[in-house]
Scaffold this motif. Structure first.
Motif, PDB file in Angstrom:
ATOM      1  N   HIS A  22      33.828  50.273  44.146  1.00 15.96           N
ATOM      2  CA  HIS A  22      34.012  48.775  43.895  1.00 15.96           C
ATOM      3  C   HIS A  22      34.617  48.760  45.067  1.00 15.96           C
ATOM      4  N   GLU A  23      36.004  49.418  44.861  1.00 16.30           N
ATOM      5  CA  GLU A  23      37.498  48.976  45.707  1.00 16.30           C
ATOM      6  C   GLU A  23      37.396  48.997  47.201  1.00 16.30           C
ATOM      7  N   LEU A  26      34.408  47.060  49.224  1.00 19.03           N
ATOM      8  CA  LEU A  26      35.182  46.174  49.228  1.00 19.03           C
ATOM      9  C   LEU A  26      35.868  45.778  50.443  1.00 19.03           C
ATOM     10  N   THR A  27      36.942  46.502  50.585  1.00 17.62           N
ATOM     11  CA  THR A  27      37.551  47.389  51.843  1.00 17.62           C
ATOM     12  C   THR A  27      36.841  47.734  52.909  1.00 17.62           C
ATOM     13  N   LEU A  29      33.863  46.336  53.867  1.00 15.86           N
ATOM     14  CA  LEU A  29      33.278  45.446  54.011  1.00 15.86           C
ATOM     15  C   LEU A  29      34.525  44.487  54.649  1.00 15.86           C
ATOM     16  N   TYR A  30      35.640  43.731  53.527  1.00 10.99           N
ATOM     17  CA  TYR A  30      36.482  43.229  54.809  1.00 10.99           C
ATOM     18  C   TYR A  30      36.924  43.209  55.321  1.00 10.99           C
ATOM     19  N   ILE A 201      34.001  42.334  39.513  1.00 15.90           N
ATOM     20  CA  ILE A 201      34.296  43.205  41.183  1.00 15.90           C
ATOM     21  C   ILE A 201      34.678  41.380  42.136  1.00 15.90           C
ATOM     22  N   LYS A 202      33.901  40.521  41.314  1.00 20.64           N
ATOM     23  CA  LYS A 202      34.403  38.980  42.356  1.00 20.64           C
ATOM     24  C   LYS A 202      35.938  38.506  41.797  1.00 20.64           C
ATOM     25  N   GLY A 205      37.810  41.555  44.011  1.00 16.89           N
ATOM     26  CA  GLY A 205      37.832  41.495  46.126  1.00 16.89           C
ATOM     27  C   GLY A 205      38.795  40.312  46.516  1.00 16.89           C
ATOM     28  N   GLU A 209      40.718  41.198  49.238  1.00 15.12           N
ATOM     29  CA  GLU A 209      40.327  40.014  50.626  1.00 15.12           C
ATOM     30  C   GLU A 209      41.885  39.748  51.231  1.00 15.12           C
TER      31      GLU A 209
END
Length: 219
Positions: A22-23, A26-27, A29-30, A201-202, A205, A209
């Protein structure tokens, strides 16, 4: 405007023996949302051990950190040995136990542990070049071990054992909520607790971000 090139140092694939997925995602993605060019990398070494993520028991045979990390990177990944600080503008280390098992020995030996020589060399070179480093979850422990002579400021959540182990080598700690970041302006190191605090996860996140945006702003 020149596109920022950001290295993402992975430590395998899976929270218990590699990079926290997840981490890591997300990294990525951002960074993509901010228009950065991502360079995924990992050391070409065997994992400290392999964990069955269903039973959390050790299993055979051994697995390679670079090969496993390539799963997250969709195959677009570099051998850490081929990466130097002058090739990237910033570096981010997602968490997961692999960051403290494969990139260093922190999970096993605490303040007595050593850091993978390639990891240590790149982290030191980034700081000397004035380029920012971001670290998530338990990854700041490895960053702190590698840069202990600089006595960096960072966060690793609220676990007293981890905080104490880092304090023993001179790392300064800042308590942060999951959606907050700790910023060492002098050394350009940005950290966030992520799944050291969770719970979901939210939640992680939000902090990731902020970390990504802060790291990019420091390039």
């Amino acid at each position: 405007m020149t596109t920022k090139k950001v290295g993402v140092l992975l430590s395998g694939c899976g929270v218990f023996d590699g990079a926290e997925i997840h981490e890591a995602v997300l990294t990525l993605l951002y960074l993509d949302q901010q228009g950065a060019e991502v360079v995924c990398m990992a050391p070409d070494i065997n994992q400290a051990h392999v964990i069955n993520h269903l039973t959390q028991e050790e299993m055979d045979p051994p697995r390679n950190v670079l090969v496993e990390a390539a799963r997250i990177a969709r195959g677009e990944i570099k051998d850490l040995a081929d990466i130097t600080a002058d090739q990237i503008d910033a570096l981010i280390l997602p968490g997961g136990f692999g960051a403290a098992k494969n990139l260093s020995e922190f999970a096993f030996k605490g303040p007595e542990s050593s850091v993978n020589s390639q990891v240590k060399q790149l982290l030191e070179a980034m700081v000397l070049a004035g380029k920012p480093i971001g670290a998530l979850c338990i990854a700041p422990a490895t960053v702190g071990m590698a840069l202990k002579d600089m006595k960096p400021l960072m966060t690793v959540g609220k676990e007293e054992g981890v905080i104490g182990a880092l304090a023993a080598i001179g790392v300064k700690h800042q308590l942060c909520a999951v959606d907050e970041i700790a910023v060492d302006e002098a050394h350009k190191i940005v950290t966030t607790p992520a799944y050291m605090l969770g719970p979901g996860i939210k939640d992680v996140g939000a902090g990731i971000e902020k970390l990504v945006k802060k790291v990019l702003s420091m390039t």
